[in-house]
Design an enzyme around this catalytic site. Structure first.
Site, PDB file in Angstrom:
ATOM      1  N   TYR A 114      42.021  58.512  54.873  1.00 42.46           N
ATOM      2  CA  TYR A 114      41.951  59.090  56.224  1.00 42.46           C
ATOM      3  C   TYR A 114      42.840  60.319  56.288  1.00 42.46           C
ATOM      4  O   TYR A 114      42.480  61.338  56.882  1.00 42.46           O
ATOM      5  CB  TYR A 114      42.389  58.053  57.268  1.00 42.46           C
ATOM      6  N   ASN A 142      30.659  57.587  63.149  1.00 39.25           N
ATOM      7  CA  ASN A 142      29.676  58.261  62.307  1.00 39.25           C
ATOM      8  C   ASN A 142      28.283  57.686  62.582  1.00 39.25           C
ATOM      9  O   ASN A 142      28.035  56.514  62.320  1.00 39.25           O
ATOM     10  CB  ASN A 142      30.053  58.073  60.833  1.00 39.25           C
ATOM     11  N   GLU A 167      26.719  51.655  44.595  1.00 37.51           N
ATOM     12  CA  GLU A 167      26.900  53.036  44.146  1.00 37.51           C
ATOM     13  C   GLU A 167      27.611  53.113  42.794  1.00 37.51           C
ATOM     14  O   GLU A 167      27.753  54.201  42.257  1.00 37.51           O
ATOM     15  CB  GLU A 167      27.702  53.830  45.178  1.00 37.51           C
ATOM     16  N   CYS A 215      30.991  57.688  54.976  1.00 33.28           N
ATOM     17  CA  CYS A 215      32.237  57.154  55.514  1.00 33.28           C
ATOM     18  C   CYS A 215      32.711  55.928  54.731  1.00 33.28           C
ATOM     19  O   CYS A 215      33.895  55.600  54.759  1.00 33.28           O
ATOM     20  CB  CYS A 215      32.085  56.829  56.998  1.00 33.28           C
ATOM     21  N   HIS A 216      31.807  55.288  54.008  1.00 33.84           N
ATOM     22  CA  HIS A 216      32.186  54.124  53.196  1.00 33.84           C
ATOM     23  C   HIS A 216      33.082  54.512  52.015  1.00 33.84           C
ATOM     24  O   HIS A 216      33.702  53.647  51.415  1.00 33.84           O
ATOM     25  CB  HIS A 216      30.931  53.389  52.700  1.00 33.84           C
TER      26      HIS A 216
END
Length: 175
Positions: free
Chosen positions: A105, A128, A163, A136-137
């Site tokens: 962040y 988001n 991912e 955002c993950h």
């Protein structure tokens, strides 16, 4: 008019919504879409719009991309972002986080030129409207913990795993 469709993946089910061939919402859920936080969020964002369930060509392209997430290059799809100038600057910064990378962040706050605004950044990230495509993950806590996720930590972990991330590098209890 909002056109929406859903599809399930190994990491979660996706609610995708478009308007005039631009993505306006991508939310994640488990279980029934009509009972989900994703559906409630979409209805809250567009309270006066008509909703039509239909899978357009854009929906099919996004779902095809998500079926191979982690095994292909980032794709950019047409999006229409609905948020404050600050929120949009945060979301733009999120799109610069490359695959197989994390940002904190604080990193995002520095990137947008507001180094002390990391709490406000966290708030903007939680709003988001287009998850996954605005990644955002990939944001974690500064101390190396997984951080939070609007759709729940189990979905965040499953998405990162899909991912190709190695989650063992994250601290177990840091937030």
């Amino acid at each position: 008019m909002i056109v929406y469709s859903t599809e399930c993946f190994d990491f979660a089910c996706v609610l995708l919504a478009t308007q005039d061939d631009e993505i306006v919402f991508l939310g994640l859920f488990e279980g029934e879409c009509s009972d989900s936080l994703a559906w409630a969020d979409l209805k809250c964002m567009y309270p006066n719009d008509e909703f039509i369930e239909r899978q357009t060509i854009l929906h099919k392209e996004v779902f095809a991309y998500l079926h191979h997430i982690g095994s292909q290059e980032i794709r950019h799809f047409p999006m229409r972002l609905k948020g404050t100038v600050f929120e949009q600057s945060v979301w733009q910064a999120l799109m610069t986080i490359p695959p197989q990378s994390f940002a904190s962040y604080k990193d995002i706050a520095i990137k947008i030129g507001k180094p002390k605004a990391f709490r406000a950044v966290g708030n903007a990230i939680s709003k988001n409207p287009i998850s996954i495509l605005i990644p955002c993950h990939r944001v974690i806590a500064h101390q190396g913990g997984i951080g939070g996720y609007h759709w729940g930590l189990d979905i965040k972990k499953a998405l990162l795993t899909a991912e190709g991330y190695d989650l063992s590098c994250l601290k177990k209890h840091a937030s």
